[in-house]
Design an enzyme around this catalytic site. Sequence first.
Site, PDB file in Angstrom:
ATOM      1  N   LYS A  53       0.924  -1.282   0.049  1.00  0.00           N
ATOM      2  CA  LYS A  53       0.067   0.107  -0.024  1.00  0.00           C
ATOM      3  C   LYS A  53       0.811   1.200  -0.022  1.00  0.00           C
ATOM      4  O   LYS A  53       0.525   2.103  -0.696  1.00  0.00           O
ATOM      5  CB  LYS A  53      -1.000   0.075   1.162  1.00  0.00           C
ATOM      6  CG  LYS A  53      -1.920  -1.041   1.054  1.00  0.00           C
ATOM      7  CD  LYS A  53      -2.858  -1.190   2.205  1.00  0.00           C
ATOM      8  CE  LYS A  53      -3.620  -2.562   1.943  1.00  0.00           C
ATOM      9  NZ  LYS A  53      -4.503  -2.926   3.168  1.00  0.00           N
ATOM     10  N   GLN A  97      -5.168  -2.175   9.251  1.00  0.00           N
ATOM     11  CA  GLN A  97      -5.083  -3.365   8.407  1.00  0.00           C
ATOM     12  C   GLN A  97      -5.517  -4.446   9.384  1.00  0.00           C
ATOM     13  O   GLN A  97      -5.099  -4.717  10.603  1.00  0.00           O
ATOM     14  CB  GLN A  97      -3.314  -3.572   8.227  1.00  0.00           C
ATOM     15  CG  GLN A  97      -2.791  -4.765   7.622  1.00  0.00           C
ATOM     16  CD  GLN A  97      -3.316  -4.733   6.202  1.00  0.00           C
ATOM     17  OE1 GLN A  97      -3.212  -3.568   5.420  1.00  0.00           O
ATOM     18  NE2 GLN A  97      -4.041  -6.001   5.600  1.00  0.00           N
ATOM     19  N   ASP A 120     -11.131   2.202   3.273  1.00  0.00           N
ATOM     20  CA  ASP A 120     -11.682   0.564   3.281  1.00  0.00           C
ATOM     21  C   ASP A 120     -13.005   0.303   2.661  1.00  0.00           C
ATOM     22  O   ASP A 120     -13.490  -0.567   2.655  1.00  0.00           O
ATOM     23  CB  ASP A 120     -11.198  -0.127   4.147  1.00  0.00           C
ATOM     24  CG  ASP A 120      -9.595  -0.677   4.018  1.00  0.00           C
ATOM     25  OD1 ASP A 120      -9.297  -0.894   2.839  1.00  0.00           O
ATOM     26  OD2 ASP A 120      -8.985  -0.946   5.207  1.00  0.00           O
TER      27      ASP A 120
END
Length: 304
Positions: A53, A97, A120
């Site tokens: 990322k 995460q 997300d």
Amino acid sequence: MAKLISGVKISAEIKNEIKEEVKELIRVKGVRPGLGVILVGEDPASKVYVANKQKGCEEVGFLSETARMPADSTEEQVLNQIRLYQERDDIHGLLVQLPLPQHINKNKILYAISPDKDVDGFHPVNIGRLVAQQEGFIPATPAGVIEMLKREKIEIKGKNATMVGHSEIVGKPCALLLLNEWATVTICHIETKDLKSHTRDADILVVAVGKPKLISADMVKDEAVVIDIGINRITKDMADEKLLEWRKEDFEKKGSTLVGDVDFQEVESRASAITPVPGGVGPMTIAMLLKNTLQSAKRYAGIR
Ligand code: NAD
């Protein structure tokens, strides 16, 4: 033989487009998109995902920051880090995460992220926006699937689409997106009886389970489009002769290889188009996360 849908190629195109938009956003509005990532613990796969990322952010000219927190961090400490990112004007998107260590309540953490920085798309507000077809953040992997289909000019409207897998972050949003594009959608899961009867019916078959060879050629309709989201690491001792030969180089170099949920070598000759693993949906996920972050930065800059 099926056409290979390359996520590597499509994601590179998307990243180039983002890069151009970033230059323009900085030039016109003085805003550089920023992504804040929180990584708790030492999970090796998570470390790789976070590094990818960060690399993606660098490629397109974003600011990117990762807060690396020890595995024994408290819920309060993680919430604090979320607050820190949330208050900053130069961080337009933030994510935690997953998976989180057992002692941390995942939902409590995810729900603490402001829906307007939740790139997300896991916050229930964003899931609600997806259901209501309002503007919001769409989870990156399912968004990547639709983007691939669109860029490959594969018609979704009116088609029978079967989604195998019904997780909150992949299967369900992907099924909703297909529905929003006017497909007739069937959702299958671990309790589905006679999976084959549903997959055989699919013009578009999307699979997100995490079981190698779950989908064999006899489960696929002739000329179907097959999108394989599954990622499974196969070590040498798990592989059969065919795979050992096909991925010889991987096994020699790394001792393992990555496969999806679809028996690619068999299904390739039946489908009209298929995504490989690796190099299919995987690279799209990062590209779509970057797209979400850009969207957030543009909104911050007053551009819709
Ligand atoms: P999950 O474990 O949360 O969900 C698995 C789903 O599969 C569940 O809905 C379950 O009911 C279903 N299932 C299990 N066994 C089944 C069976 N025999 N028949 C039919 N359905 C069955 O997993 P997830 O987070 O949704 O991820 C699924 C896969 O996608 C994993 O391999 C994961 O690594 C991969 N993944 C890939 C990306 C990417 O960027 N390409 C992103 C996220 C997840």
